[in-house]
Write an enzyme that holds these catalytic residues in place. Structure first.
Site, PDB file in Angstrom:
ATOM      1  N   HIS A 120       0.832  -1.258   0.138  1.00  0.00           N
ATOM      2  CA  HIS A 120      -0.044  -0.019  -0.009  1.00  0.00           C
ATOM      3  C   HIS A 120       0.965   1.336  -0.243  1.00  0.00           C
ATOM      4  O   HIS A 120       1.881   1.201   0.369  1.00  0.00           O
ATOM      5  CB  HIS A 120      -1.067   0.122   1.251  1.00  0.00           C
ATOM      6  CG  HIS A 120      -0.131  -0.083   2.468  1.00  0.00           C
ATOM      7  ND1 HIS A 120      -0.073  -1.079   3.348  1.00  0.00           N
ATOM      8  CD2 HIS A 120       0.355   0.982   3.283  1.00  0.00           C
ATOM      9  CE1 HIS A 120       0.457  -0.916   4.552  1.00  0.00           C
ATOM     10  NE2 HIS A 120       0.788   0.499   4.477  1.00  0.00           N
TER      11      HIS A 120
HETATM   12  P1  TYD Z   1      -1.831  -2.962   7.631  1.00  0.00           P
HETATM   13  O1  TYD Z   1      -1.467  -1.231   7.735  1.00  0.00           O
HETATM   14  O2  TYD Z   1      -2.543  -3.143   6.484  1.00  0.00           O
HETATM   15  O3  TYD Z   1      -0.544  -3.812   7.880  1.00  0.00           O
HETATM   16  P2  TYD Z   1       0.200  -4.817   6.795  1.00  0.00           P
HETATM   17  O4  TYD Z   1      -0.102  -4.186   5.335  1.00  0.00           O
HETATM   18  O5  TYD Z   1       1.708  -5.001   7.079  1.00  0.00           O
HETATM   19  O6  TYD Z   1      -0.762  -6.159   6.786  1.00  0.00           O
HETATM   20  O7  TYD Z   1      -2.527  -3.176   9.178  1.00  0.00           O
HETATM   21  C1  TYD Z   1      -2.879  -4.547   9.366  1.00  0.00           C
HETATM   22  C2  TYD Z   1      -4.380  -4.426  10.173  1.00  0.00           C
HETATM   23  O8  TYD Z   1      -4.124  -3.702  11.303  1.00  0.00           O
HETATM   24  C3  TYD Z   1      -5.541  -3.539   9.262  1.00  0.00           C
HETATM   25  O9  TYD Z   1      -6.691  -4.381   9.558  1.00  0.00           O
HETATM   26  C4  TYD Z   1      -5.552  -2.286   9.989  1.00  0.00           C
HETATM   27  C5  TYD Z   1      -5.033  -2.530  11.345  1.00  0.00           C
HETATM   28  N1  TYD Z   1      -4.028  -1.367  11.968  1.00  0.00           N
HETATM   29  C6  TYD Z   1      -4.863  -0.618  12.906  1.00  0.00           C
HETATM   30  O10 TYD Z   1      -5.998  -0.814  13.481  1.00  0.00           O
HETATM   31  N2  TYD Z   1      -4.111   0.465  13.459  1.00  0.00           N
HETATM   32  C7  TYD Z   1      -2.830   0.789  12.695  1.00  0.00           C
HETATM   33  O11 TYD Z   1      -2.394   1.548  13.394  1.00  0.00           O
HETATM   34  C8  TYD Z   1      -2.116  -0.032  11.730  1.00  0.00           C
HETATM   35  C9  TYD Z   1      -0.951   0.133  11.310  1.00  0.00           C
HETATM   36  C10 TYD Z   1      -3.001  -0.904  11.501  1.00  0.00           C
END
Ligand code: TYD
Length: 133
Positions: A50
């Site tokens: 992303h």
């Molecule tokens: P995401 O940023 O999509 O991480 P990755 O791409 O590494 O898998 O986050 C994973 C999940 O965690 C997504 O459902 C959103 C949640 N999240 C939060 O609730 N708060 C946060 O500060 C972050 C970074 C993620």
């Protein structure tokens, strides 16, 4: 010129071990509003995929290693993260992916704002449209 900006934070070396401070005076270019960390990433799993519209982040691999891929819409670069004092800059509109996590990898992220799903661009074509590249 690299699209990857790296911050090399000073290591305060004491006889008992090392310490790294992450704040404005030591070089963080934004007010830190959130800190989160990723660990226990299952072997073979990649994360990220992303970009953010407005959020500015700096990521550190404070244990183990992983490979960060960054993409500004024109160029793509790989960076092996394995040093706890080196931060990789993740400004707005930079696509990023994390691969090849070691079992002991802990990825610490400083963020300029609170979590907001609406700030994410999770579709690569939409990201390219947003960069106009
Ligand atoms: P995401 O940023 O999509 O991480 P990755 O791409 O590494 O898998 O986050 C994973 C999940 O965690 C997504 O459902 C959103 C949640 N999240 C939060 O609730 N708060 C946060 O500060 C972050 C970074 C993620």
């Amino acid at each position: 010129m690299s699209i990857v900006k790296l911050y090399d934070f000073p290591i305060l070396g004491y006889e008992r071990g090392s310490l790294v401070v992450l704040d404005k005076p030591s070089g963080v270019p934004f007010e830190i509003k959130r800190v989160y960390y990723l660990f226990g990433t299952t072997g073979g799993v990649s994360r990220g995929f992303h970009a953010h519209k407005k959020l500015h982040q700096i990521a550190f691999c404070i244990s183990g290693r992983c490979r960060m891929v960054v993409d500004d819409g024109i160029n793509k670069e790989d960076f092996m993260m394995d040093s706890p004092s080196i931060g990789i800059d993740l400004p707005p509109m930079l696509w990023h992916e994390m691969h090849d996590f070691s079992a002991d990898c802990v990825l610490l992220v400083l963020a300029s704002d609170e979590y907001s799903e609406s700030d994410y661009i999770r579709n690569y074509e939409a990201f390219l449209d947003g960069t106009s590249k």
